[in-house]
Design an enzyme around this catalytic site. Sequence first.
Site, PDB file in Angstrom:
ATOM      1  CD  GLU A  81      -2.890  -1.177   2.138  1.00 32.49           C
ATOM      2  OE1 GLU A  81      -2.562  -0.634   3.380  1.00 32.49           O
ATOM      3  OE2 GLU A  81      -4.121  -1.486   2.064  1.00 32.49           O
ATOM      4  CD  GLU A 112       4.512 -21.151  11.591  1.00 32.39           C
ATOM      5  OE1 GLU A 112       4.658 -21.135  12.525  1.00 32.39           O
ATOM      6  OE2 GLU A 112       3.590 -20.312  11.096  1.00 32.39           O
TER       7      GLU A 112
END
Length: 274
Positions: A81, A112
């Site tokens: 963004e 992960e």
Amino acid sequence: MNNRTTEQASLYDHLEKMSTGELLKNINNEDKKVPLAVEKALPQIEIVVDKVVEKISKHNGRLFYIGAGTSGRLGVLDASECPPTFGVSHNLVIGLIAGGDKALRKAVENAEDDTEQAWKDLQEFSISKNDVLVGIAASGTTPYVIGGIKAARENGLITGCITNNAGSPLSEASEFPIEVVVGPEFVTGSTRMKSGTAQKLVLNMLSTAVMIKLGRIKGNKMVDMQLSNKKLVGRGELMLMEELKISQHMASTLLEEYKSVRKVLEIFKNKPEK
């Protein structure tokens, strides 16, 4: 025995017996605790903001986020963004998620748990000591994130983190930890809830404060935003109408010509009247 706050039992039980109204009220009551927890971490956030601004402004550096699951998605979201909001390059703030971009939509099994993969992923961007790396992990125990932070620190990078447990392995590995302890989740262990909300608030603060200090906001306006749709063009026109005291037609004409609110303001704001 697990002492992590994020894994502690919810303060509520028999959730399945609650009415819809009770569920929503109780979730909302828990959510109200989040900004108060963030407030306590403001001094920690301030340090990271200033370190990032220094590296970007003086060393042509960049800001990287790494995370897994919800934490990784929030980092990628914040990074993605920045270009449309502040008109910066897509290479200035970069978010990476364990398992790669496909993990944004669908969980990648065991991604992960690899302690070495984050640093490998960062190598694709030629990361260097001019850059800053922020690891995001609610638990503060995610191997992907801790491994990346440790490797970055060994290579001379400034490192920070956003976590929701105090004194976690991730905080210990990071030079400048940000710890926002929001307490047990409404649904036990569901860190996409309060922990995720806290991470989003911190990321909002971090990137927005950095961009303001780098001069990407004028007054309180997004003068460098990308004019990529009608809504944003309309917002740009309104900015020009207010700042230059001109008509909507004139604002539209100028934006069409110069393609940037900032350019129009720089050219016409201080232009002497004939």
